[in-house]
Design an enzyme around this catalytic site. Structure first.
Site, PDB file in Angstrom:
ATOM      1  N   ASN A  42      19.293   1.987 -14.324  1.00 14.05           N
ATOM      2  CA  ASN A  42      20.332   0.673 -14.350  1.00 14.05           C
ATOM      3  C   ASN A  42      19.888  -0.266 -15.464  1.00 14.05           C
ATOM      4  O   ASN A  42      18.784  -0.417 -14.764  1.00 14.05           O
ATOM      5  CB  ASN A  42      20.387   0.931 -13.125  1.00 14.05           C
ATOM      6  CG  ASN A  42      19.701   0.969 -11.973  1.00 14.05           C
ATOM      7  OD1 ASN A  42      18.584   1.256 -12.156  1.00 14.05           O
ATOM      8  ND2 ASN A  42      20.405   0.232 -10.977  1.00 14.05           N
ATOM      9  N   ILE A  43      21.051  -1.159 -15.524  1.00 19.22           N
ATOM     10  CA  ILE A  43      20.842  -2.188 -16.325  1.00 19.22           C
ATOM     11  C   ILE A  43      21.297  -3.188 -15.420  1.00 19.22           C
ATOM     12  O   ILE A  43      22.459  -3.200 -15.765  1.00 19.22           O
ATOM     13  CB  ILE A  43      20.178  -2.431 -18.002  1.00 19.22           C
ATOM     14  CG1 ILE A  43      19.640  -1.550 -18.149  1.00 19.22           C
ATOM     15  CG2 ILE A  43      20.500  -3.868 -18.595  1.00 19.22           C
ATOM     16  CD1 ILE A  43      19.858  -1.138 -19.185  1.00 19.22           C
ATOM     17  N   GLU A  44      21.360  -4.398 -14.534  1.00 21.70           N
ATOM     18  CA  GLU A  44      22.226  -5.302 -14.686  1.00 21.70           C
ATOM     19  C   GLU A  44      22.385  -6.327 -15.350  1.00 21.70           C
ATOM     20  O   GLU A  44      20.953  -7.290 -15.599  1.00 21.70           O
ATOM     21  CB  GLU A  44      21.870  -5.928 -12.920  1.00 21.70           C
ATOM     22  CG  GLU A  44      22.038  -4.311 -12.216  1.00 21.70           C
ATOM     23  CD  GLU A  44      21.402  -4.938 -10.583  1.00 21.70           C
ATOM     24  OE1 GLU A  44      20.935  -5.650  -9.711  1.00 21.70           O
ATOM     25  OE2 GLU A  44      21.710  -3.577  -9.751  1.00 21.70           O
ATOM     26  N   TYR A  48      27.971  -8.954 -13.670  1.00 20.66           N
ATOM     27  CA  TYR A  48      27.851  -8.113 -13.037  1.00 20.66           C
ATOM     28  C   TYR A  48      28.677  -7.217 -13.407  1.00 20.66           C
ATOM     29  O   TYR A  48      28.259  -5.805 -14.029  1.00 20.66           O
ATOM     30  CB  TYR A  48      28.442  -8.148 -11.527  1.00 20.66           C
ATOM     31  CG  TYR A  48      28.058  -9.571 -10.451  1.00 20.66           C
ATOM     32  CD1 TYR A  48      26.493  -9.518 -10.763  1.00 20.66           C
ATOM     33  CD2 TYR A  48      28.656  -9.326  -9.095  1.00 20.66           C
ATOM     34  CE1 TYR A  48      25.750 -10.298  -9.915  1.00 20.66           C
ATOM     35  CE2 TYR A  48      27.677 -10.307  -8.477  1.00 20.66           C
ATOM     36  CZ  TYR A  48      26.609 -10.981  -8.205  1.00 20.66           C
ATOM     37  OH  TYR A  48      25.794 -11.622  -7.922  1.00 20.66           O
ATOM     38  N   CYS A  53      24.983   1.917 -15.492  1.00 19.11           N
ATOM     39  CA  CYS A  53      23.907   2.651 -14.444  1.00 19.11           C
ATOM     40  C   CYS A  53      23.046   3.769 -14.900  1.00 19.11           C
ATOM     41  O   CYS A  53      23.228   3.347 -16.176  1.00 19.11           O
ATOM     42  CB  CYS A  53      25.179   4.188 -13.907  1.00 19.11           C
ATOM     43  SG  CYS A  53      26.203   2.730 -12.738  1.00 19.11           S
ATOM     44  N   GLU A  55      22.125   7.049 -15.214  1.00 20.10           N
ATOM     45  CA  GLU A  55      22.930   7.915 -16.244  1.00 20.10           C
ATOM     46  C   GLU A  55      23.520   7.757 -17.474  1.00 20.10           C
ATOM     47  O   GLU A  55      23.099   8.647 -17.928  1.00 20.10           O
ATOM     48  CB  GLU A  55      24.141   8.047 -15.052  1.00 20.10           C
ATOM     49  CG  GLU A  55      23.699   9.285 -13.374  1.00 20.10           C
ATOM     50  CD  GLU A  55      23.455   7.547 -12.435  1.00 20.10           C
ATOM     51  OE1 GLU A  55      23.353   6.370 -12.764  1.00 20.10           O
ATOM     52  OE2 GLU A  55      23.883   8.710 -11.356  1.00 20.10           O
ATOM     53  N   CYS A  85      27.228   7.516  -9.438  1.00 29.24           N
ATOM     54  CA  CYS A  85      28.903   7.212  -9.058  1.00 29.24           C
ATOM     55  C   CYS A  85      30.860   7.521  -9.584  1.00 29.24           C
ATOM     56  O   CYS A  85      29.960   9.009 -10.734  1.00 29.24           O
ATOM     57  CB  CYS A  85      29.093   5.171  -9.365  1.00 29.24           C
ATOM     58  SG  CYS A  85      29.223   5.222 -11.307  1.00 29.24           S
ATOM     59  N   CYS A  88      29.996   7.789 -13.426  1.00 31.39           N
ATOM     60  CA  CYS A  88      28.679   8.389 -14.237  1.00 31.39           C
ATOM     61  C   CYS A  88      29.379  10.059 -14.232  1.00 31.39           C
ATOM     62  O   CYS A  88      29.302   9.982 -14.527  1.00 31.39           O
ATOM     63  CB  CYS A  88      27.676   8.631 -13.495  1.00 31.39           C
ATOM     64  SG  CYS A  88      26.678   6.521 -14.222  1.00 31.39           S
TER      65      CYS A  88
HETATM   66  N1  THU Z   1      23.824   2.848  -9.714  1.00 31.07           N
HETATM   67  C1  THU Z   1      22.952   3.444 -11.100  1.00 31.07           C
HETATM   68  O1  THU Z   1      22.598   3.408 -11.879  1.00 31.07           O
HETATM   69  N2  THU Z   1      23.509   4.770 -10.486  1.00 31.07           N
HETATM   70  C2  THU Z   1      24.805   5.315  -9.264  1.00 31.07           C
HETATM   71  O2  THU Z   1      25.268   6.362 -10.086  1.00 31.07           O
HETATM   72  C3  THU Z   1      24.766   4.677  -8.504  1.00 31.07           C
HETATM   73  C4  THU Z   1      24.983   3.305  -8.728  1.00 31.07           C
HETATM   74  C5  THU Z   1      23.274   1.203 -10.174  1.00 31.07           C
HETATM   75  C6  THU Z   1      23.878   0.228 -10.431  1.00 31.07           C
HETATM   76  C7  THU Z   1      23.631  -0.840 -10.061  1.00 31.07           C
HETATM   77  O3  THU Z   1      22.665  -1.556 -10.851  1.00 31.07           O
HETATM   78  C8  THU Z   1      23.039  -0.599  -8.693  1.00 31.07           C
HETATM   79  O4  THU Z   1      22.647   0.979  -9.295  1.00 31.07           O
HETATM   80  C9  THU Z   1      23.944  -1.021  -7.340  1.00 31.07           C
HETATM   81  O5  THU Z   1      24.742  -0.353  -7.453  1.00 31.07           O
END
Ligand code: THU
Length: 137
Positions: A42-44, A48, A53, A55, A85, A88
């Site tokens: 995941n890359i934030e 936001y 994610c 996946e 999520c 995904c």
């Molecule tokens: N996140 C994922 O990478 N995959 C998921 O299926 C659940 C959520 C990440 C998104 C965000 O960077 C962090 O988890 C918190 O939501």
């Protein structure tokens, strides 16, 4: 590549997570039907919404390299059994309707699901195919 190897790749990918805001690390590894492996984290982003994610990072890497059918996908995160999520799940639906979805804590502690279990009664490409045959109204 067996399930343990795929989980191990996901655990490696998780180390690359860029998560300064949530501090929640997720890693993913998938294998395509033609036996190529792709990983993602995941890359934030500070605003936001552009956050992606793990996946989708892995899946979009595969698609952009020309591999469109997912055979199995492993996900690891900071919670006990981190599930994909909703967004995904829909993306997995597009490219891996029959994919094995492996939700892991470690190589020895994982559960396996089908997409139908995680996204029952799903909408997908076939729905649009059906619609194409209809005349415009
Ligand atoms: N996140 C994922 O990478 N995959 C998921 O299926 C659940 C959520 C990440 C998104 C965000 O960077 C962090 O988890 C918190 O939501």
């Amino acid at each position: 590549m067996d399930k343990r190897d795929l989980i191990s790749k996901a655990l490696e990918a998780k180390k690359m997570a860029y998560v300064p805001y949530s501090k929640f690390h997720v890693g993913c590894a998938l294998i395509t039907e033609d036996e190529e492996v792709f990983t993602g984290c995941n890359i934030e982003i500070s605003s936001y919404s552009p956050t992606i994610c793990a996946e989708r990072t892995a899946i979009f890497k595969a698609i952009s390299e020309g591999h469109r059918r997912i055979k199995a996908i492993a996900v690891v995160g900071d919670s006990d059994h981190t599930f994909p999520c909703g967004v995904c799940r829909q993306v997995i639906r597009e490219f891996g309707k029959n994919a094995k979805i492996i939700i892991a804590n470690s190589e020895d502690d994982y559960e396996e699901y089908t997409l139908d279990e995680l996204l029952p009664h799903s909408f997908g490409p076939e729905d649009l195919e059906e619609n194409k045959e209809k005349k415009d109204v």
